[in-house]
Design an enzyme around this catalytic site. Structure first.
Site, PDB file in Angstrom:
ATOM      1  N   GLY A   1       3.097   6.939   7.855  1.00  0.00           N
ATOM      2  CA  GLY A   1       4.327   6.934   7.427  1.00  0.00           C
ATOM      3  C   GLY A   1       5.404   6.030   7.950  1.00  0.00           C
ATOM      4  O   GLY A   1       6.475   5.773   7.544  1.00  0.00           O
ATOM      5  N   ASN A   2       5.177   5.150   8.989  1.00  0.00           N
ATOM      6  CA  ASN A   2       5.860   4.283   9.651  1.00  0.00           C
ATOM      7  C   ASN A   2       5.599   2.911   8.761  1.00  0.00           C
ATOM      8  O   ASN A   2       6.359   1.910   8.629  1.00  0.00           O
ATOM      9  CB  ASN A   2       5.268   3.774  11.177  1.00  0.00           C
ATOM     10  CG  ASN A   2       6.090   4.588  11.856  1.00  0.00           C
ATOM     11  OD1 ASN A   2       5.702   4.947  12.868  1.00  0.00           O
ATOM     12  ND2 ASN A   2       7.424   4.367  11.913  1.00  0.00           N
ATOM     13  N   SER A   3       4.569   2.891   7.868  1.00  0.00           N
ATOM     14  CA  SER A   3       4.174   1.755   6.968  1.00  0.00           C
ATOM     15  C   SER A   3       5.480   1.315   6.251  1.00  0.00           C
ATOM     16  O   SER A   3       6.096   2.029   5.560  1.00  0.00           O
ATOM     17  CB  SER A   3       2.921   1.749   6.060  1.00  0.00           C
ATOM     18  OG  SER A   3       1.982   2.182   6.927  1.00  0.00           O
TER      19      SER A   3
ATOM     20  N   LEU B   1      -3.771 -25.590  -2.450  1.00  0.00           N
ATOM     21  CA  LEU B   1      -4.170 -26.692  -1.798  1.00  0.00           C
ATOM     22  C   LEU B   1      -5.379 -26.932  -2.655  1.00  0.00           C
ATOM     23  O   LEU B   1      -6.042 -28.078  -3.101  1.00  0.00           O
ATOM     24  CB  LEU B   1      -4.317 -27.018  -0.444  1.00  0.00           C
ATOM     25  CG  LEU B   1      -5.020 -28.023   0.256  1.00  0.00           C
ATOM     26  CD1 LEU B   1      -4.214 -29.471  -0.159  1.00  0.00           C
ATOM     27  CD2 LEU B   1      -5.119 -27.856   1.659  1.00  0.00           C
ATOM     28  N   GLY B   2      -6.290 -25.912  -2.543  1.00  0.00           N
ATOM     29  CA  GLY B   2      -7.681 -25.969  -3.133  1.00  0.00           C
ATOM     30  C   GLY B   2      -8.802 -26.412  -2.355  1.00  0.00           C
ATOM     31  O   GLY B   2      -9.741 -27.004  -2.651  1.00  0.00           O
TER      32      GLY B   2
ATOM     33  N   ILE C   1      -2.086   0.100  12.057  1.00  0.00           N
ATOM     34  CA  ILE C   1      -2.624   0.414  13.489  1.00  0.00           C
ATOM     35  C   ILE C   1      -4.230   0.355  13.768  1.00  0.00           C
ATOM     36  O   ILE C   1      -4.792   0.298  12.635  1.00  0.00           O
ATOM     37  CB  ILE C   1      -2.153   1.766  13.919  1.00  0.00           C
ATOM     38  CG1 ILE C   1      -2.955   3.038  13.143  1.00  0.00           C
ATOM     39  CG2 ILE C   1      -0.643   1.969  13.927  1.00  0.00           C
ATOM     40  CD1 ILE C   1      -2.380   4.225  13.561  1.00  0.00           C
TER      41      ILE C   1
ATOM     42  N   ASP D   1       0.376  -7.520   1.575  1.00  0.00           N
ATOM     43  CA  ASP D   1       0.571  -6.235   1.509  1.00  0.00           C
ATOM     44  C   ASP D   1       2.163  -5.865   1.689  1.00  0.00           C
ATOM     45  O   ASP D   1       2.693  -5.235   2.610  1.00  0.00           O
ATOM     46  CB  ASP D   1      -0.047  -5.498   2.779  1.00  0.00           C
ATOM     47  CG  ASP D   1      -0.097  -4.198   2.706  1.00  0.00           C
ATOM     48  OD1 ASP D   1       0.345  -3.495   1.703  1.00  0.00           O
ATOM     49  OD2 ASP D   1      -0.536  -3.318   3.682  1.00  0.00           O
TER      50      ASP D   1
ATOM     51  N   HIS E   1       0.886  -1.190  -0.002  1.00  0.00           N
ATOM     52  CA  HIS E   1       0.000   0.069  -0.004  1.00  0.00           C
ATOM     53  C   HIS E   1       0.881   1.242  -0.166  1.00  0.00           C
ATOM     54  O   HIS E   1       0.199   2.475  -0.272  1.00  0.00           O
ATOM     55  CB  HIS E   1      -0.925   0.174   1.382  1.00  0.00           C
ATOM     56  CG  HIS E   1      -0.534   0.342   2.594  1.00  0.00           C
ATOM     57  ND1 HIS E   1      -0.147  -0.683   3.287  1.00  0.00           N
ATOM     58  CD2 HIS E   1      -0.135   1.514   3.063  1.00  0.00           C
ATOM     59  CE1 HIS E   1       0.309  -0.144   4.615  1.00  0.00           C
ATOM     60  NE2 HIS E   1       0.526   1.202   4.168  1.00  0.00           N
TER      61      HIS E   1
ATOM     62  N   THR F   1       2.700  -2.149   9.332  1.00  0.00           N
ATOM     63  CA  THR F   1       1.797  -2.303   8.436  1.00  0.00           C
ATOM     64  C   THR F   1       0.607  -1.344   8.944  1.00  0.00           C
ATOM     65  O   THR F   1       0.226  -0.888   7.844  1.00  0.00           O
ATOM     66  CB  THR F   1       1.564  -3.780   7.920  1.00  0.00           C
ATOM     67  OG1 THR F   1       2.603  -4.303   7.624  1.00  0.00           O
ATOM     68  CG2 THR F   1       0.542  -3.541   6.894  1.00  0.00           C
TER      69      THR F   1
END
Length: 497
Positions: free
Chosen positions: A242-244, A299-300, A262, A169, A139, A260
């Site tokens: 901004g930490n992402s 695996l399905g 919060i 992500d 993101h 990622t």
């Protein structure tokens, strides 16, 4: 550095006490002035006393924090991105009241493009020659048209997106540098324990090379609420916008997670930050570099977790695992004999503790690998071996091959009252019908009551899945009660390629 830190931990028993002594004894007097009611000043001389032994412990802890920060920050980067965004506007909107009385026809709607700047964080995790690779979030960089990598000393480089993956992500960005740069060391997130000290690094709210410190508050937090398949590390170390993409670091200076998201009511840090465990990402780094995308094992099987009541009904009380709700025909699961109603309790000897964990573990299996699944079927354990295939979106979205294409629930007294079902009707309730599936083709509907499978009566979910066993069967049909009528569905011929 690890041996240095371990030496410090030998005095950890008094560290906490010393830190508390420091906190309570450092309370100085403050004075206010006429400059403002919210302005206070500390007195010039400290008003505390502390033993040299206690102070040395706190100083050693501080020295350790400095060492971690000093060694890791050179590998932490700011990721500045520009994204092209399309927006549809109307160039001929005459507005009220004119459009109410007159038909102007096509008012000239048009699509315009504009650029949007944003920033995130990242960490250098690999070097090949002069090429450096930065790990960040999807993101942050996944839709970027241009990417700039800014080091802790403000040196900038043009970045190139190597690959991104929305399910986890994560994204990998590369840049070229003739100068040697610091590459972070990846740790073992499986070894992380609740209570461990950790550091969140990155560029929160645009403040580059920031470090916040906290502990690991919890493990294995689900990311289903944000559409992420990872199980997250939770921390109270301050994480903000901004930490992402920035790293979560342990006391040895090793990367244990990628920050990622919060959970917040204010939009800012409230002590509920979440990081993708680095062990969930290591394989993806190689996949990005080799193939430009993450390759998932398939695996399905459609997996779900069960309530305690449902576990009890299925005779699975006290067991942890993943319930097989549906199986894709012609998939590895179908070919190895896995069936709807099976309860997977182990993969390659590793106990299954949650659906999320099993999805991650299966996804990390390599194509062609033989995987051993331990399942409970009809109260008995059995082993099945599947040959893992490559996960393709076209296969996953093909409901026409999803068997049986629905789930069932107990016909409890509450359900009877809601559906107005007489007590003499026995069976299970149809739920979660999948469009275009075999169930849909057989004209089943949500809240139908299945009273028999292949003419064999069923009175609860355990009996239903026993009769749904495909062993030796070439076709399946159901007796269905609905609005006072019982009908028999058409016979569904099973695919036996």
């Amino acid at each position: 550095m690890k041996s240095f830190v371990k030496g410090l931990l030998s005095v950890a028993g008094v560290a906490a006490v010393a830190f508390l002594l420091f906190s309570f004894s450092c309370v100085g007097t403050v004075s206010s002035s006429k400059t403002g009611a919210n302005t206070v000043y500390a007195e010039s001389s400290p008003a505390y006393s502390m033993s040299e032994e206690a102070l040395s412990v706190v100083e050693a802890l501080q020295s350790a924090f400095r060492t971690v920060s000093g060694n890791v920050l050179p590998s932490v980067v700011e990721v500045d991105v520009t994204q092209v965004v399309q927006q549809t506007t109307s160039s001929g909107d005459y507005g009220f009241p004119f459009y109410y009385f007159f038909d102007f026809g096509n008012r000239g709607d048009e699509t315009r493009e504009y650029t949007q700047d944003s920033l995130g964080s990242g960490v250098i995790v690999r070097r090949t020659g002069n090429t450096y690779y930065v790990l960040t979030n999807e993101h942050v960089a996944g839709d970027a048209s241009t990417i700039k990598i800014k080091l802790y000393d403000n040196t900038e480089f043009e970045g190139k997106l190597v690959g991104s993956d929305e399910r986890k992500d994560i994204a990998l960005v590369s840049f070229e540098s003739d100068e040697p740069l610091t590459v972070a060391k990846l740790g073992d997130s499986d070894a992380v324990q609740v209570g461990d000290i950790c550091f969140a690094m990155g560029t929160p709210l645009g403040y580059a090379s920031s470090v916040s410190q906290g502990i690991i508050s919890a493990k294995s937090r689900s990311g289903s609420s944000i559409g992420n398949i990872s199980d997250f590390l939770q921390t109270d170390a301050a994480i903000n916008q901004g930490n992402s993409g920035g790293p979560l670091v342990n006391i040895y200076g090793e990367i244990i997670g990628i920050n990622t998201w919060i959970a917040s009511q204010s939009g800012g840090s409230q002590g509920l930050g979440f990081s993708i465990p680095i062990n969930n990402i290591k394989k993806a780094i190689d996949d990005f570099i080799n193939d430009g995308k993450v390759t998932y094992g398939w695996l399905g099987a459609s997996l779900t977790s069960l309530t305690n009541e449902y576990l009890d009904t299925m005779g699975l009380k006290g067991h942890k695992g993943a319930f097989v709700a549906n199986v894709f025909m012609d998939s590895p699961a179908y070919k190895c004999g896995l069936q709807a109603g099976d309860f997977i309790i182990a993969l390659n000897g590793k106990n299954v503790v949650s659906v999320d964990q099993l999805v991650l573990d299966v996804g990390d299996l390599t194509v062609g690998e033989k995987a051993a699944f331990t399942v409970i079927r009809g109260g008995k354990e059995m082993s099945l071996t599947a040959t893992i295939e490559n996960r393709k979106d076209t296969d996953v979205s093909d409901n026409s091959k999803l068997w049986p294409g629905f789930s069932v629930a107990e016909l409890t007294e509450d359900v009877r009252k809601q559906l107005k079902i007489d007590n003499d009707v026995k069976g299970v309730v149809v739920t979660n019908i999948q469009s275009k599936s075999p169930a849909s083709a057989m004209r089943l509907q949500n809240y139908d009551i299945i009273t028999a499978v292949n003419d064999n009566e069923v009175t609860n979910v355990q009996e239903f899945y026993k009769e749904l066993d495909l062993t030796g069967k070439t076709e399946i049909w159901f007796d269905v009660y609905n609005e006072g009528h019982t009908i028999t569905t058409g016979k569904y011929k099973l695919n036996r390629k």
